[in-house]
Motif scaffolding. Structure first.
Motif, PDB file in Angstrom:
ATOM      1  N   ASP A 182      31.740  31.456  21.196  1.00 21.28           N
ATOM      2  CA  ASP A 182      30.840  30.332  20.953  1.00 21.28           C
ATOM      3  C   ASP A 182      29.995  30.078  22.188  1.00 21.28           C
ATOM      4  OD1 ASP A 182      32.660  29.243  22.701  1.00 21.28           O
ATOM      5  OD2 ASP A 182      33.334  27.635  21.373  1.00 21.28           O
ATOM      6  N   GLU A 219      32.913  36.588  12.295  1.00 22.49           N
ATOM      7  CA  GLU A 219      32.422  35.663  11.282  1.00 22.49           C
ATOM      8  C   GLU A 219      32.503  34.247  11.832  1.00 22.49           C
ATOM      9  OE1 GLU A 219      34.825  35.870   7.802  1.00 22.49           O
ATOM     10  OE2 GLU A 219      36.588  34.949   8.739  1.00 22.49           O
ATOM     11  N   VAL A 220      31.573  33.408  11.408  1.00 22.31           N
ATOM     12  CA  VAL A 220      31.553  32.014  11.839  1.00 22.31           C
ATOM     13  C   VAL A 220      32.627  31.251  11.070  1.00 22.31           C
ATOM     14  CG1 VAL A 220      30.186  29.902  11.954  1.00 22.31           C
ATOM     15  CG2 VAL A 220      29.099  32.115  12.395  1.00 22.31           C
ATOM     16  N   GLU A 222      33.359  27.899  12.252  1.00 19.45           N
ATOM     17  CA  GLU A 222      33.118  26.480  12.506  1.00 19.45           C
ATOM     18  C   GLU A 222      31.720  26.309  13.091  1.00 19.45           C
ATOM     19  OE1 GLU A 222      35.680  22.815  14.411  1.00 19.45           O
ATOM     20  OE2 GLU A 222      35.619  24.715  15.523  1.00 19.45           O
ATOM     21  N   GLN A 223      31.030  25.257  12.640  1.00 22.71           N
ATOM     22  CA  GLN A 223      29.706  24.933  13.159  1.00 22.71           C
ATOM     23  C   GLN A 223      29.745  23.521  13.717  1.00 22.71           C
ATOM     24  OE1 GLN A 223      27.011  27.227  12.951  1.00 22.71           O
ATOM     25  NE2 GLN A 223      25.953  25.846  14.361  1.00 22.71           N
ATOM     26  N   ASN A 227      26.328  24.706  17.935  1.00 22.97           N
ATOM     27  CA  ASN A 227      27.320  25.650  18.447  1.00 22.97           C
ATOM     28  C   ASN A 227      28.008  26.369  17.291  1.00 22.97           C
ATOM     29  OD1 ASN A 227      29.165  27.065  19.947  1.00 22.97           O
ATOM     30  ND2 ASN A 227      30.395  25.288  20.542  1.00 22.97           N
ATOM     31  N   SER A 228      27.668  27.651  17.099  1.00 22.23           N
ATOM     32  CA  SER A 228      28.324  28.463  16.073  1.00 22.23           C
ATOM     33  C   SER A 228      29.548  29.129  16.689  1.00 22.23           C
ATOM     34  CB  SER A 228      27.362  29.530  15.536  1.00 22.23           C
ATOM     35  OG  SER A 228      26.264  28.939  14.892  1.00 22.23           O
ATOM     36  N   ARG A 229      30.723  28.844  16.136  1.00 17.87           N
ATOM     37  CA  ARG A 229      31.974  29.375  16.678  1.00 17.87           C
ATOM     38  C   ARG A 229      32.475  30.490  15.764  1.00 17.87           C
ATOM     39  NH1 ARG A 229      36.365  25.654  18.188  1.00 17.87           N
ATOM     40  NH2 ARG A 229      36.308  26.758  20.190  1.00 17.87           N
ATOM     41  N   SER A 230      32.712  31.664  16.354  1.00 18.05           N
ATOM     42  CA  SER A 230      33.081  32.843  15.572  1.00 18.05           C
ATOM     43  C   SER A 230      34.422  33.400  16.023  1.00 18.05           C
ATOM     44  CB  SER A 230      32.014  33.934  15.718  1.00 18.05           C
ATOM     45  OG  SER A 230      30.771  33.491  15.239  1.00 18.05           O
TER      46      SER A 230
END
Length: 272
Positions: A182, A219-220, A222-223, A227-230
């Motif tokens: 992220d 893959e994401v 959480e957004q 902030n895109s968390r993968s």
């Protein structure tokens, strides 16, 4: 008087159409002003037009693409003639590097560039750039001609990266914070790039960092705002061992519109 220098555009749509068509055929994909040795023409993909106070000029576009033909190469009397085509921009592009300043109520105009190159130098990546100041008397009879006020060349030394890069492994779940990709890693990569980048010539060097996932492993999940968390996809198995994800940073010099460095700060390898 100004009609001798630039043409007026009535509608914003005309600006855009004129600029795009002309650039496709004459200026091509030039990132900066370039002297075309075959036609002895200085091709200027964008120059901001302003008055001596730095303001836009009513009735004229804020920026133009121009062509200046070398009409006299006699030492000490070099001149460039404004020739067609000329293209207008409805808005000033972020990539616009040069300026035309009109002085004394429209009697003189000065063109300044700090990033011109010769096409033969550009072909061999010679990193030689020119600073030019040209001046035109707009009251003179005949075509608009710019005389050379000053011309200097310099050898440009591109930034170098002497910092650290890091190697990590993506292990099996459960995934703790070190396996979440992220903004935290992007920020750390930006800091590492900033600390390790050595710039030899002052200028507007911009650093940008991002994830590269050539094998589509992440893959994401959480957004959080922007902030895109993968994390690693659940479909990734030991058969994917050895595949990699990168946190990459680039250094782009806006003074010459050129990408200077691309560094993979973090290299993550799947190891399940």
């Amino acid at each position: 008087m100004l009609k001798k220098l630039l043409f007026s555009i009535v509608l914003a749509a005309t600006f855009s159409t004129s600029a795009v068509n002309a650039q496709n055929s004459v200026w091509g994909d030039l990132a900066r002003a370039q002297f075309d040795t075959t036609t002895a023409t200085l091709r200027i993909p964008c120059a901001v037009l302003k008055d001596e106070s730095g303001n836009a000029m009513p009735g004229l576009a804020p920026a133009y693409a121009l062509n200046l033909l070398l009409s006299s190469s006699e030492p000490g009397s070099e001149r460039f003639r404004l020739v067609d085509p000329i293209a207008a921009f409805a808005e000033i592009p972020e990539s616009c590097l040069d300026t035309i300043t009109v002085f004394d109520g429209g009697t003189t105009a000065t063109f300044i560039t700090n990033s011109t190159e010769i096409d033969t130098d550009a072909t061999v990546f010679a990193d030689r750039f020119y600073t030019l100041e040209l001046q035109a008397d707009l009251l003179a009879d005949g075509p608009v001609e710019f005389s050379v006020v000053s011309a200097e060349s310099r050898l440009y030394r591109k930034p170098t990266f002497y910092g650290e890069t890091f190697i990590g492994f993506i292990g099996p779940s459960p995934f703790d914070a070190k396996f979440v990709y992220d903004d935290a890693f992007l920020g750390a990569a930006w800091d590492a790039m900033q600390d390790g980048l050595v710039v030899f010539e002052p200028g507007r060097v911009v650093i940008d960092c991002f994830y590269e996932d050539p094998n589509n492993l992440l893959e994401v999940f959480e957004q959080l705002g922007t902030n895109s968390r993968s994390i690693l996809k659940p479909t990734v198995t030991a058969a994917d061992n050895g595949k990699q994800v990168f946190t990459t940073c680039t250094a782009f010099n806006r003074d010459i519109n050129r990408l200077e460095r691309t560094i993979q700060i973090y290299t993550w390898t799947v190891f399940l």
